[in-house]
Design an enzyme around this catalytic site. Structure first.
Site, PDB file in Angstrom:
ATOM      1  N   HIS A   1       0.837  -1.207   0.000  1.00 51.58           N
ATOM      2  CA  HIS A   1       0.000   0.000   0.000  1.00 51.58           C
ATOM      3  C   HIS A   1       0.875   1.262   0.000  1.00 51.58           C
ATOM      4  CE1 HIS A   1      -3.031  -2.639   2.359  1.00 51.58           C
ATOM      5  NE2 HIS A   1      -3.567  -2.462   1.165  1.00 51.58           N
TER       6      HIS A   1
ATOM      7  N   LYS B   1     -15.606  -7.696   5.987  1.00 53.36           N
ATOM      8  CA  LYS B   1     -14.532  -8.264   6.803  1.00 53.36           C
ATOM      9  C   LYS B   1     -14.594  -7.680   8.219  1.00 53.36           C
ATOM     10  CE  LYS B   1     -11.471  -7.934   2.729  1.00 53.36           C
ATOM     11  NZ  LYS B   1     -10.340  -7.179   2.184  1.00 53.36           N
TER      12      LYS B   1
ATOM     13  N   ARG C   1      -2.042  -6.562  -7.926  1.00 48.29           N
ATOM     14  CA  ARG C   1      -0.996  -7.554  -7.648  1.00 48.29           C
ATOM     15  C   ARG C   1      -1.017  -8.705  -8.647  1.00 48.29           C
ATOM     16  NH1 ARG C   1      -3.043  -8.190  -1.648  1.00 48.29           N
ATOM     17  NH2 ARG C   1      -4.886  -7.718  -2.893  1.00 48.29           N
TER      18      ARG C   1
ATOM     19  N   SER D   1      -2.703  -7.963   3.387  1.00 51.62           N
ATOM     20  CA  SER D   1      -3.007  -7.676   4.798  1.00 51.62           C
ATOM     21  C   SER D   1      -3.545  -8.933   5.477  1.00 51.62           C
ATOM     22  CB  SER D   1      -4.056  -6.563   4.904  1.00 51.62           C
ATOM     23  OG  SER D   1      -3.591  -5.378   4.324  1.00 51.62           O
TER      24      SER D   1
HETATM   25  P1  ADP Z   1      -9.851  -3.541  -0.241  1.00 54.07           P
HETATM   26  O1  ADP Z   1     -10.561  -4.319   0.823  1.00 54.07           O
HETATM   27  O2  ADP Z   1     -10.592  -2.317  -0.694  1.00 54.07           O
HETATM   28  O3  ADP Z   1      -9.320  -4.367  -1.389  1.00 54.07           O
HETATM   29  P2  ADP Z   1      -7.116  -3.409   0.688  1.00 54.07           P
HETATM   30  O4  ADP Z   1      -6.607  -2.644   1.861  1.00 54.07           O
HETATM   31  O5  ADP Z   1      -7.003  -4.890   0.740  1.00 54.07           O
HETATM   32  O6  ADP Z   1      -8.606  -2.923   0.540  1.00 54.07           O
HETATM   33  O7  ADP Z   1      -6.416  -2.903  -0.642  1.00 54.07           O
HETATM   34  C1  ADP Z   1      -6.494  -1.557  -1.054  1.00 54.07           C
HETATM   35  C2  ADP Z   1      -5.860  -1.417  -2.425  1.00 54.07           C
HETATM   36  O8  ADP Z   1      -4.459  -1.707  -2.320  1.00 54.07           O
HETATM   37  C3  ADP Z   1      -6.390  -2.387  -3.488  1.00 54.07           C
HETATM   38  O9  ADP Z   1      -6.368  -1.719  -4.741  1.00 54.07           O
HETATM   39  C4  ADP Z   1      -5.381  -3.502  -3.489  1.00 54.07           C
HETATM   40  O10 ADP Z   1      -5.344  -4.178  -4.722  1.00 54.07           O
HETATM   41  C5  ADP Z   1      -4.104  -2.712  -3.240  1.00 54.07           C
HETATM   42  N1  ADP Z   1      -3.065  -3.542  -2.649  1.00 54.07           N
HETATM   43  C6  ADP Z   1      -3.184  -4.391  -1.605  1.00 54.07           C
HETATM   44  N2  ADP Z   1      -2.008  -4.995  -1.338  1.00 54.07           N
HETATM   45  C7  ADP Z   1      -1.124  -4.501  -2.253  1.00 54.07           C
HETATM   46  C8  ADP Z   1       0.265  -4.754  -2.522  1.00 54.07           C
HETATM   47  N3  ADP Z   1       0.957  -5.651  -1.831  1.00 54.07           N
HETATM   48  N4  ADP Z   1       0.865  -4.070  -3.542  1.00 54.07           N
HETATM   49  C9  ADP Z   1       0.144  -3.182  -4.273  1.00 54.07           C
HETATM   50  N5  ADP Z   1      -1.175  -2.912  -4.073  1.00 54.07           N
HETATM   51  C10 ADP Z   1      -1.798  -3.559  -3.076  1.00 54.07           C
END
Ligand code: ADP
Length: 158
Positions: free
Chosen positions: A17, A41, A90, A127
């Protein structure tokens, strides 16, 4: 002024992120990290905890702010005068999901989505997975900013 919103659950923020935020902060005049209230979640950290942790991690980026979004992202964007959504990709599963959401947001409000590819070293960081590792005492300090590693350790020590 080009204003982008980076919405997500950030439970918790990872290096993946953070990399997207840093790269977006170069592309846009202002980036608003929007911590969403996720209805599917059960979160490990409260919205307030997430905001404090993200603010600490992005402290060196002058054009980044952190906010809670409780309703539709497009409504939040109108309020903030933001015209772009940033998301990270990803893998192909992320792509399929993001394509549908981007199409919906465009249809709802003409909002443009900018998808940034995860750097190879961050491609496997999620995460959800790292929470499981941290829960059982595994090392996650190479996957998240230092303040998040500390918060995870404290949360699971309780
Ligand atoms: P959501 O529940 O909205 O998917 P996340 O916190 O899981 O929220 O992810 C937010 C954004 O960050 C999404 O676009 C996700 O694809 C991106 N993301 C999550 N992990 C990574 C990572 N390791 N590298 C790049 N982008 C990521």
């Amino acid at each position: 002024m080009l204003i982008a919103v980076f919405p997500g659950s950030f439970d918790p923020l990872t290096n993946g992120h953070l990399d997207i935020i840093e790269r977006a902060s170069v592309l846009f005049d202002k980036v608003i990290v929007a911590v969403g209230v996720n209805t599917t979640k059960t979160p490990l950290f409260t919205d307030e905890e997430k905001i404090a942790l993200i603010e600490e991690a992005v402290g060196n980026l002058d054009n980044v702010e952190v906010s809670i979004v409780s309703g539709l992202t497009v409504d939040f964007m109108k309020e903030k005068k933001a015209r772009y959504i940033v998301r990270g990709l990803r893998n192909s599963t992320d792509f399929e999901y993001e394509r549908d959401i981007a199409a919906m947001n465009y249809r709802l409000d003409g909002v443009e989505t900018v998808l940034l590819l995860a750097r190879p070293e961050n491609q496997n960081i999620s995460s959800t997975v790292l929470k499981e590792v941290a829960r059982f005492g595994g090392q996650v300090n190479k996957l998240v900013p230092a303040n998040i590693a500390k918060a995870l350790e404290e949360r699971f020590r309780q």
